[in-house]
Design a protein around this motif. Structure first.
Motif, PDB file in Angstrom:
ATOM      1  N   GLY A  12       0.792  -1.210   0.000  1.00 14.19           N
ATOM      2  CA  GLY A  12       0.000   0.000   0.000  1.00 14.19           C
ATOM      3  C   GLY A  12       0.835   1.275   0.000  1.00 14.19           C
ATOM      4  N   ARG A  13       2.124   1.178  -0.284  1.00 11.87           N
ATOM      5  CA  ARG A  13       2.983   2.363  -0.294  1.00 11.87           C
ATOM      6  C   ARG A  13       2.704   3.184  -1.544  1.00 11.87           C
ATOM      7  NH1 ARG A  13       8.848   0.040   0.689  1.00 11.87           N
ATOM      8  NH2 ARG A  13       9.092   1.384  -1.094  1.00 11.87           N
ATOM      9  N   LYS A  14       2.695   4.482  -1.378  1.00 16.35           N
ATOM     10  CA  LYS A  14       2.491   5.381  -2.507  1.00 16.35           C
ATOM     11  C   LYS A  14       3.810   5.598  -3.217  1.00 16.35           C
ATOM     12  CE  LYS A  14      -1.317   7.821  -0.381  1.00 16.35           C
ATOM     13  NZ  LYS A  14      -1.855   9.114   0.048  1.00 16.35           N
ATOM     14  N   THR A  15       3.742   5.651  -4.551  1.00 19.55           N
ATOM     15  CA  THR A  15       4.936   5.903  -5.348  1.00 19.55           C
ATOM     16  C   THR A  15       4.652   7.013  -6.351  1.00 19.55           C
ATOM     17  OG1 THR A  15       4.312   4.172  -6.924  1.00 19.55           O
ATOM     18  CG2 THR A  15       5.799   3.531  -5.144  1.00 19.55           C
ATOM     19  N   ASP A  16       5.737   7.644  -6.817  1.00 21.30           N
ATOM     20  CA  ASP A  16       5.582   8.686  -7.831  1.00 21.30           C
ATOM     21  C   ASP A  16       5.573   8.052  -9.212  1.00 21.30           C
ATOM     22  OD1 ASP A  16       8.232   8.095  -8.431  1.00 21.30           O
ATOM     23  OD2 ASP A  16       9.032   9.938  -7.572  1.00 21.30           O
ATOM     24  N   ALA A  17       5.618   8.876 -10.250  1.00 19.30           N
ATOM     25  CA  ALA A  17       5.538   8.390 -11.625  1.00 19.30           C
ATOM     26  C   ALA A  17       6.696   7.466 -12.001  1.00 19.30           C
ATOM     27  CB  ALA A  17       5.486   9.575 -12.591  1.00 19.30           C
TER      28      ALA A  17
END
Length: 99
Positions: A12-17
């Motif tokens: 569930g970790r958010k990542t950038d492009a």
């Protein structure tokens, strides 16, 4: 189903492009503090042996590597900035050695 498995696998970790983790201000501030602490360990000593000085710099580099390995680019930059500015401000003689 595949989407939910992928989300669980990523934790569930958010990542950038580019797929790098999105960092919080608290994480970046923590990296700054870590950089200052690494610098303090260097500036608090009088170095008579260049090998000991180089070893201390390598230890600071090892501390920074945890951010690099995690892909936390903003934290790497924050660590570097805090580390270098702390040394430049307090011990310009050592800053010249690092350049």
């Amino acid at each position: 189903m595949a989407l939910s498995v992928a989300m669980v696998a990523c934790g569930g970790r958010k990542t950038d492009a580019e797929g790098n983790p999105v960092e919080t201000e608290a994480q970046i501030d923590s990296a700054k503090n870590d950089g200052r602490e690494a610098a303090r360990k260097i500036i608090m000593q009088e170095w008579t042996d260049s090998m000991q000085f180089q070893n201390a710099v390598l230890e600071a580099r090892a501390r920074k590597s945890k951010y690099e390995m995690a892909g936390r680019h903003a934290s790497v930059a924050a660590f570097d900035t805090a580390f270098i500015s702390t040394i430049r401000t307090t011990r310009p003689d050592l800053a010249k050695e690092l350049e």
